[in-house]
Design a protein around this motif. Structure first.
Motif, mmCIF file in Angstrom:
data_model
loop_
_atom_site.group_PDB
_atom_site.id
_atom_site.type_symbol
_atom_site.label_atom_id
_atom_site.label_comp_id
_atom_site.label_asym_id
_atom_site.label_seq_id
_atom_site.Cartn_x
_atom_site.Cartn_y
_atom_site.Cartn_z
ATOM 1 N N LEU A 70 0.832 -1.195 0.000
ATOM 2 C CA LEU A 70 0.000 0.000 0.000
ATOM 3 C C LEU A 70 0.867 1.246 0.000
ATOM 4 C CD1 LEU A 70 -2.652 -1.005 2.703
ATOM 5 C CD2 LEU A 70 -2.840 -1.211 0.216
ATOM 6 N N ASP A 71 0.574 2.184 -0.908
ATOM 7 C CA ASP A 71 1.277 3.464 -0.863
ATOM 8 C C ASP A 71 0.595 4.363 0.167
ATOM 9 O OD1 ASP A 71 -1.010 4.624 -2.060
ATOM 10 O OD2 ASP A 71 -0.154 4.534 -4.071
ATOM 11 N N HIS A 72 1.121 5.560 0.340
ATOM 12 C CA HIS A 72 0.609 6.452 1.382
ATOM 13 C C HIS A 72 -0.878 6.758 1.196
ATOM 14 C CE1 HIS A 72 0.660 9.730 4.332
ATOM 15 N NE2 HIS A 72 -0.061 10.412 3.471
ATOM 16 N N ASN A 73 -1.271 7.062 -0.029
ATOM 17 C CA ASN A 73 -2.671 7.406 -0.271
ATOM 18 C C ASN A 73 -3.596 6.223 -0.024
ATOM 19 O OD1 ASN A 73 -2.112 10.071 -0.942
ATOM 20 N ND2 ASN A 73 -1.912 9.623 -3.127
ATOM 21 N N GLN A 74 -3.181 5.039 -0.464
ATOM 22 C CA GLN A 74 -3.996 3.846 -0.251
ATOM 23 C C GLN A 74 -4.139 3.535 1.237
ATOM 24 O OE1 GLN A 74 -1.543 1.323 -2.750
ATOM 25 N NE2 GLN A 74 -3.191 1.096 -4.247
ATOM 26 N N MET A 75 -3.048 3.714 1.970
ATOM 27 C CA MET A 75 -3.095 3.465 3.405
ATOM 28 C C MET A 75 -4.031 4.459 4.094
ATOM 29 S SD MET A 75 0.076 2.806 6.010
ATOM 30 C CE MET A 75 0.871 4.385 5.686
ATOM 31 N N GLU A 77 -6.593 5.956 2.728
ATOM 32 C CA GLU A 77 -7.966 5.593 2.356
ATOM 33 C C GLU A 77 -8.447 4.408 3.179
ATOM 34 O OE1 GLU A 77 -7.516 4.867 -1.775
ATOM 35 O OE2 GLU A 77 -7.216 6.982 -2.292
ATOM 36 N N LEU A 78 -7.565 3.426 3.373
ATOM 37 C CA LEU A 78 -7.932 2.236 4.136
ATOM 38 C C LEU A 78 -8.246 2.599 5.587
ATOM 39 C CD1 LEU A 78 -8.227 -0.841 4.283
ATOM 40 C CD2 LEU A 78 -5.768 -0.968 4.770
ATOM 41 N N TYR A 79 -7.411 3.443 6.180
ATOM 42 C CA TYR A 79 -7.645 3.829 7.566
ATOM 43 C C TYR A 79 -8.909 4.677 7.714
ATOM 44 C CZ TYR A 79 -3.771 1.910 10.237
ATOM 45 O OH TYR A 79 -2.928 1.048 10.898
ATOM 46 N N ALA A 80 -9.226 5.480 6.717
ATOM 47 C CA ALA A 80 -10.450 6.281 6.781
ATOM 48 C C ALA A 80 -11.675 5.380 6.854
ATOM 49 C CB ALA A 80 -10.541 7.208 5.573
ATOM 50 N N VAL A 81 -11.674 4.340 6.016
ATOM 51 C CA VAL A 81 -12.787 3.383 6.024
ATOM 52 C C VAL A 81 -12.777 2.565 7.310
ATOM 53 C CG1 VAL A 81 -13.735 1.336 4.901
ATOM 54 C CG2 VAL A 81 -12.922 3.247 3.518
ATOM 55 N N LEU A 148 -12.944 -7.706 4.997
ATOM 56 C CA LEU A 148 -12.239 -7.242 3.803
ATOM 57 C C LEU A 148 -11.188 -6.194 4.155
ATOM 58 C CD1 LEU A 148 -15.219 -6.903 1.279
ATOM 59 C CD2 LEU A 148 -13.381 -8.604 1.223
ATOM 60 N N VAL A 149 -11.552 -5.287 5.049
ATOM 61 C CA VAL A 149 -10.612 -4.241 5.474
ATOM 62 C C VAL A 149 -9.392 -4.872 6.137
ATOM 63 C CG1 VAL A 149 -10.273 -2.354 7.124
ATOM 64 C CG2 VAL A 149 -12.307 -2.396 5.677
ATOM 65 N N HIS A 150 -9.623 -5.838 7.018
ATOM 66 C CA HIS A 150 -8.509 -6.441 7.742
ATOM 67 C C HIS A 150 -7.639 -7.294 6.832
ATOM 68 C CE1 HIS A 150 -8.789 -5.346 12.033
ATOM 69 N NE2 HIS A 150 -10.004 -4.978 11.675
ATOM 70 N N ARG A 151 -8.204 -7.840 5.768
ATOM 71 C CA ARG A 151 -7.369 -8.547 4.795
ATOM 72 C C ARG A 151 -6.380 -7.575 4.169
ATOM 73 N NH1 ARG A 151 -11.810 -12.157 1.437
ATOM 74 N NH2 ARG A 151 -12.605 -13.349 3.218
ATOM 75 N N SER A 152 -6.863 -6.388 3.847
ATOM 76 C CA SER A 152 -5.977 -5.390 3.238
ATOM 77 C C SER A 152 -4.927 -4.902 4.224
ATOM 78 C CB SER A 152 -6.804 -4.209 2.721
ATOM 79 O OG SER A 152 -7.678 -4.617 1.681
ATOM 80 N N MET A 153 -5.237 -4.934 5.529
ATOM 81 C CA MET A 153 -4.258 -4.533 6.528
ATOM 82 C C MET A 153 -3.016 -5.425 6.475
ATOM 83 S SD MET A 153 -5.480 -1.905 8.248
ATOM 84 C CE MET A 153 -4.450 -1.910 9.711
ATOM 85 N N ALA A 154 -3.184 -6.657 5.989
ATOM 86 C CA ALA A 154 -2.052 -7.587 5.890
ATOM 87 C C ALA A 154 -1.016 -7.114 4.883
ATOM 88 C CB ALA A 154 -2.554 -8.978 5.516
#
Length: 211
Positions: A70-75, A77-81, A148-154
């Protein structure tokens, strides 16, 4: 390589391997190697890799598939959700959690103190704690989205719990979340969990910046 039980499909096996840190962002996944490791044929492995690529957990590097990062922007976005969904889960847990579920959350906070010297173990315990709150919300659709969110946290290379002193602070924040849920104070539970995720995000940003 040990063989695995047939009741686990290739998708779940690869997902668990990424989530558990066996494969890290940037690692290349090869059909034949995965098939040997997990004791399944290459066809379900191929289908699983295609599914993971569709979910953006894998990405292309030429002809190879690698674990995405994940780049900075993706990270951000993920944390916002994650912040909003986790806060909602805490609010609903304060409304719907059984006394037994609240007790399990209390026990987790106490038991996790024994893991403060092991960031990796504490990270796994942290995941279990949050998953318990998700379940205590008693909202299956919210649980699915948070999964789904926690999968992306990996896809993040480090855990914020690796920062000095963060483990102790995180457990204190967990205690505040549980206390609010136990009081059935929906607003306080929502705020406590949102604040917890916000602090974790700031800590992660500092780690990534090398501070």
């Amino acid at each position: 390589m040990s063989q695995v039980k047939n009741n686990k499909d290739a998708y779940a096996l690869i997902l668990e391997a990424i989530d558990g840190g066996l494969y890290r962002p940037g690692d290349r996944l090869v059909e034949s190697e995965l098939a040997e490791r997990f004791g399944v044929s290459r066809t379900p492995i191929r289908e699983a890799l295609q599914r993971l690529e569709t979910q953006s957990l894998l990405t292309r590097d030429g002809r190879s598939l690698i674990v995405a990062s994940l780049d900075h922007n993706q990270m951000s976005e993920l944390y916002a959700v994650r912040t909003e969904l986790e806060g909602l889960a805490a609010r609903l847990a304060a409304r719907h959690a059984t006394e037994e579920e609240v007790q399990v959350l209390r026990d987790m906070v106490v038991e996790d103190r024994a893991l403060l010297a092991d960031p990796s173990a504490l990270s796994r315990a942290n995941r279990r704690f949050h998953t318990m709150i998700h379940k205590a919300s008693h909202n299956r659709f919210l649980v699915q989205q948070l999964d789904l969110v926690h999968r992306s946290m990996a896809l993040m290379a480090t855990t914020s719990l690796a920062a000095e002193g963060r483990g102790e602070d995180a457990l204190a924040e967990h205690q505040a979340i549980v206390d609010a849920i136990a009081r059935r104070d929906e607003d306080a539970a929502y705020k406590a969990l949102r604040d917890h995720i916000s602090v974790a995000f700031v800590t992660r940003l500092k780690l990534d910046a090398g501070n």
